[in-house]
Design a protein around this motif. Structure first.
Motif, mmCIF file in Angstrom:
data_model
loop_
_atom_site.group_PDB
_atom_site.id
_atom_site.type_symbol
_atom_site.label_atom_id
_atom_site.label_comp_id
_atom_site.label_asym_id
_atom_site.label_seq_id
_atom_site.Cartn_x
_atom_site.Cartn_y
_atom_site.Cartn_z
ATOM 1 N N SER A 241 67.646 12.740 10.374
ATOM 2 C CA SER A 241 68.956 12.552 9.750
ATOM 3 C C SER A 241 69.915 13.661 10.154
ATOM 4 N N VAL A 244 71.669 12.258 13.219
ATOM 5 C CA VAL A 244 72.660 11.219 12.937
ATOM 6 C C VAL A 244 73.879 11.822 12.249
ATOM 7 N N LYS A 248 77.422 11.605 14.121
ATOM 8 C CA LYS A 248 78.502 10.801 13.536
ATOM 9 C C LYS A 248 79.717 11.667 13.221
ATOM 10 N N ASN A 267 64.003 4.444 15.783
ATOM 11 C CA ASN A 267 63.810 4.762 14.369
ATOM 12 C C ASN A 267 65.100 4.657 13.567
ATOM 13 N N GLY A 268 65.942 3.703 13.915
ATOM 14 C CA GLY A 268 67.173 3.477 13.161
ATOM 15 C C GLY A 268 68.359 4.264 13.693
ATOM 16 N N ARG A 271 70.666 2.223 16.166
ATOM 17 C CA ARG A 271 71.366 1.206 15.386
ATOM 18 C C ARG A 271 72.478 1.825 14.543
ATOM 19 N N THR A 272 72.200 2.983 13.963
ATOM 20 C CA THR A 272 73.194 3.621 13.105
ATOM 21 C C THR A 272 74.406 4.091 13.912
ATOM 22 N N PHE A 273 74.162 4.632 15.100
ATOM 23 C CA PHE A 273 75.308 5.044 15.924
ATOM 24 C C PHE A 273 76.107 3.832 16.374
ATOM 25 N N GLY A 274 75.406 2.791 16.783
ATOM 26 C CA GLY A 274 76.072 1.552 17.171
ATOM 27 C C GLY A 274 77.130 1.765 18.237
ATOM 28 N N ASN B 115 63.027 4.515 8.025
ATOM 29 C CA ASN B 115 64.094 4.613 9.014
ATOM 30 C C ASN B 115 65.462 4.775 8.373
ATOM 31 N N LEU B 116 66.372 5.302 9.166
ATOM 32 C CA LEU B 116 67.762 5.323 8.763
ATOM 33 C C LEU B 116 68.289 3.891 8.746
ATOM 34 N N MET B 117 69.125 3.583 7.772
ATOM 35 C CA MET B 117 69.738 2.266 7.741
ATOM 36 C C MET B 117 71.079 2.318 8.462
ATOM 37 N N ALA B 118 71.365 1.267 9.207
ATOM 38 C CA ALA B 118 72.627 1.223 9.962
ATOM 39 C C ALA B 118 73.746 0.734 9.060
ATOM 40 N N TYR B 119 74.007 1.477 7.993
ATOM 41 C CA TYR B 119 75.050 1.094 7.049
ATOM 42 C C TYR B 119 76.379 1.630 7.573
ATOM 43 N N GLN B 120 77.312 0.731 7.834
ATOM 44 C CA GLN B 120 78.553 1.121 8.512
ATOM 45 C C GLN B 120 79.769 0.970 7.600
ATOM 46 N N LYS B 126 87.890 1.676 10.388
ATOM 47 C CA LYS B 126 87.239 2.464 11.445
ATOM 48 C C LYS B 126 88.265 2.953 12.456
ATOM 49 N N VAL B 210 78.903 7.512 5.657
ATOM 50 C CA VAL B 210 79.351 8.788 6.223
ATOM 51 C C VAL B 210 78.198 9.783 6.319
ATOM 52 N N LEU B 211 77.443 9.930 5.228
ATOM 53 C CA LEU B 211 76.388 10.952 5.200
ATOM 54 C C LEU B 211 75.032 10.397 5.579
ATOM 55 N N PHE B 214 69.285 7.086 4.036
ATOM 56 C CA PHE B 214 67.870 7.292 4.366
ATOM 57 C C PHE B 214 67.151 7.765 3.106
#
Lengths: 414, 318
Positions: A241, A244, A248, A267-268, A271-274, B115-120, B126, B210-211, B214
């Motif tokens: 984390s 990320v 970000k 490991n996510g 996907r999170t950066f996208g 895992n980290l979630m791809a929450y956008q 944006k 933003v933060l 996870f």
């Protein structure tokens, strides 16, 4: 949501169990890495990659010697040194002659020492330690021993390749180093300073900073400093984390240059950066999937994704570990006399499964192979994290650091 | 100068995020006398619920529904958990909320994994709203700042200007009298707990993109929320606001500075030793302010406890 994974792992375990029943002579490979706790994702992913590689690259091709099959046994070390040593004993008791481990160089140090001692005291049940991921250079330098083999490029080799890529890029004249405040973060910063200084005088390091590991909630202030410093590129060894959060924040603060990393994929993370990470997140590593080195690689990756939809080929070197071990066993003509197998393995020069060549240096047991700097991109053949993004090769350094000096003085058995 | 302004904005953002968490916690404390250890876990639940909802219905529905869900979960926890434990005193209540925090984390790992979630953040927010120097300020952060200010004003209005607010305040100080007047005090407690956790849920929904979303996100933020309400004064909404902003700016400015401790040593007339490894002050010579930034709030808390034990705005001792 995790149920498919559980099924995958259970199925794989069931498969290996049924394989045990079918064949009397199994060559056991003990996989010692975290399978529970906060680091379980990396561990279970690695186990899946090992089981798949053993199945596809060895067992389906008739095994080794006279039809002996590879069997990968997953042992959960809970990311703990003591637990790993117990696992090692369990593995030896079960008749395993090969131990694989990768997460955390600290644990790798504990294991390599324990294996060394065990082999000296028990010549009848010796084991080899095949390190597939722990990158601390010391393991193939002052702490090296005959029983340890490293298949990943070590931290110095990766930094060497990374700085090659930076030096080639004329747009980069100012670099900012930031990392987690512990041994690996410091090692990355030191190596970057050393390599950049030696390769190009005109590159200026405009920031060199460590932040507390796992404690920073909001990385924005760090990102502001990076943008204000006028840096053209960022180098970081962050993972998880922290990676990320930092990435970000830097991108959101309006930074437009590349961010060079070691562990910013899968490991996510991908996907999170996208979309925001496209063209910005760069990763140095061995084994590139896009473009693949051969049609065989494409097939292999597709088959893996079909079998384990929740996992990625995030550690390509695992295929080389399995394949080179099989070749060494064939060459030695035995799977139980590990001294012979180790002798076949050291100095082995063969085709890298992911393209090019791979050489296991005899003097320090460090694999020399092509190292890639890859960029997050979309529209690729092989994607990560079930997302639309993956890693595309930007720079390829052939047989990276083949002549990197080593301080290893190995004692070889008679 | 540019950097100072941008840090003020960043600190405001982080401070207001802390406020959304600490306001609920301080409200619950002032009402029930319970320090809710699981408060940050409700924040995490908010982020995960919103992520799951946003997959199907988009971000805005997540922002609407997730806090409600979290509030309902919170209310149920109060009704069927805390209320039963309450009769045994404060220590069992503390232990109950502590266990709840662990439980929520494990449940989240079970369903969503490590895992980290791809929450956008939503697509329409944006973009960089404006830039100061080269530093961009994302529209989403500005949206967050306004949302939390709106929540503060709304909360203040309800508590001080409406009938419900008056009953809540009365129930705080004289629960027996309020009960004797025919009000359902346990229901009020449940409602306050629900609203408090829903506020944490809102914070999670807004901060998740933003933060990062996870399983460790509650742990990372959990302790700092307690520090906030201790500094602000337990049970004080204004205190929570002031302390949150104070901590927001403190950590932001500390992290963005690069003040070396060596300069303090030099101002005492000391010379940097040739070989640092021999010096017993070697850590001080190489330390910079950002490295100790995260412990500054705790130092501040200790100082507050020593010199002003009831916090900046609090009325009772900790």
């Amino acid at each position: 949501m995790r149920i498919p994974t559980k099924f995958g792992v259970t199925a794989a375990l069931a498969l290996s169990v049924s394989a045990t029943a079918a064949f009397a002579e199994n060559i056991k490979i003990a996989f010692i890495d975290p399978l529970s706790g906060p680091f379980a994702t990396t561990g279970t992913n690695g186990l899946a990659e090992f089981q798949f590689a053993a199945e596809e690259l060895v067992n389906k091709k008739g095994g080794v010697l006279d039809g002996d099959m590879f069997e990968v046994i997953g042992l959960d070390n809970k990311m703990d040194g003591k637990e790993s040593l117990i696992n090692l004993q369990v593995a030896i008791d079960q008749g395993a002659h090969y131990v694989v481990q990768g997460n955390s160089s600290g644990i790798a140090h504990a294991l390599t020492e324990a294996v060394n001692k065990h082999n000296r005291r028990n010549p009848d049940s010796q084991v080899l330690f095949l390190n597939y991921s722990a990158v601390d250079p010391a393991l193939t330098n002052e702490k090296c021993n005959f029983w340890h083999f490293r298949f990943d490029a070590n931290a110095d080799i990766k930094m060497d390749a990374l700085t090659d890529a930076i030096v080639q890029n004329d747009e980069i004249s100012k670099v900012y180093l930031i990392g987690q405040d512990y041994s690996f973060g410091k090692a990355v910063a030191e190596a970057a300073q050393r390599d950049l200084g030696a390769k190009k005088d005109s590159i200026e390091i405009v920031g060199n900073e460590l932040h507390p590991i796992g404690k920073v909630k909001d990385f924005t202030p760090y990102a502001r400093k990076i943008v204000s410093s006028g840096a053209d590129a960022v180098i970081t060894g962050n993972w998880g984390s922290d990676m990320v959060g930092l990435g970000k924040a830097i991108i959101e603060a309006g930074f437009t240059g590349p961010i060079y990393t070691y562990y910013a994929a899968s490991n996510g993370i991908t996907r999170t950066f996208g979309e925001a990470g496209v063209g910005k997140i760069n990763l140095v590593g061995e084994g590139a999937l896009n473009p693949a080195g051969s049609p065989e690689v494409d097939e292999y990756v597709d088959a893996f994704e079909a079998k384990y939809p929740d996992h990625d080929i995030s550690q390509p070197r695992i295929a080389n570990v399995v394949r080179m071990l099989a070749m060494a066993i064939e060459e030695a003509g035995t799977a139980t006399d590990v001294v012979e197998v180790a002798k076949a393995l050291e100095g082995m020069e063969t085709d890298n499964f992911w393209g090019g060549k791979i050489k296991m240096r005899a003097e320090d047991h460090q694999a020399i192979q092509d190292v890639y700097v890859m960029e997050q991109a979309s529209g690729l053949k092989h994607l990560l994290d079930n997302s639309d993004y993956g890693l595309e090769t930007a720079v390829k350094v052939e047989m990276a650091s083949a002549d990197i000096p080593t301080t290893c003085e190995m004692e070889r058995p008679e | 100068m540019d950097l100072v302004i941008i840090n003020l904005i960043d600190g405001l953002f982080y401070g207001l995020l802390l406020f959304m968490l600490s306001s609920g916690l301080t409200l619950i404390f002032s009402m029930m006398g319970v320090l809710n250890f699981a408060h940050a876990s409700f924040y995490m639940l908010g982020a995960y619920f919103a992520y799951q909802i946003s997959m199907y219905l988009g971000f805005w529905m997540g922002l609407l529904i997730a806090p409600l869900l979290v509030g309902v979960v919170g209310a149920l926890v109060e009704r069927y958990g805390l209320r039963r434990v309450h009769q045994y005193g404060h220590v069992p209540e503390l232990i109950f909320t502590f266990g709840l925090a662990l439980l929520i984390e494990e449940v989240i790992k079970f369903f969503w994994g490590n895992n980290l979630m791809a929450y956008q953040e939503p697509e329409i927010l944006k973009f960089a709203l404006f830039s100061i120097g080269n530093n961009a300020v994302p529209a989403y952060k500005v949206f967050m700042i306004f949302t939390s200010v709106a929540i503060f004003i709304g909360l203040l209005y309800i508590l001080t200007r409406t009938r419900i607010g008056m009953i809540i305040q009365a129930a705080l100080s004289y629960p027996r009298t309020v009960e004797a007047l025919g009000h359902n005090v346990p229901l009020i407690f449940m409602g306050v707990f629900g609203v408090g956790t829903a506020l944490a849920g809102v914070a999670g929904v807004l901060a998740g993109p933003v933060l990062g979303t996870f399983p460790g996100m509650a742990f990372v933020l959990g302790s700092i929320v307690f520090v906030t309400i201790v500094i602000g004064g337990l049970g004080s909404l204004w205190g929570a606001l002031v302390a949150s902003l104070l901590l927001g700016w403190l950590t932001t400015f500390a992290a963005s500075s690069s003040f070396p401790f060596a300069s303090i040593l030099e101002s005492f007339g000391m010379q940097r030793p040739e070989s640092l490894s021999d010096s017993y002050l070697r850590d001080l010579w190489t330390l910079t302010l950002p490295q100790i930034g995260p412990i500054l709030p705790y130092i501040l808390m200790v100082l507050i406890l020593v010199f002003r034990p009831h916090g900046l705005f609090g009325k009772r001792d900790v």
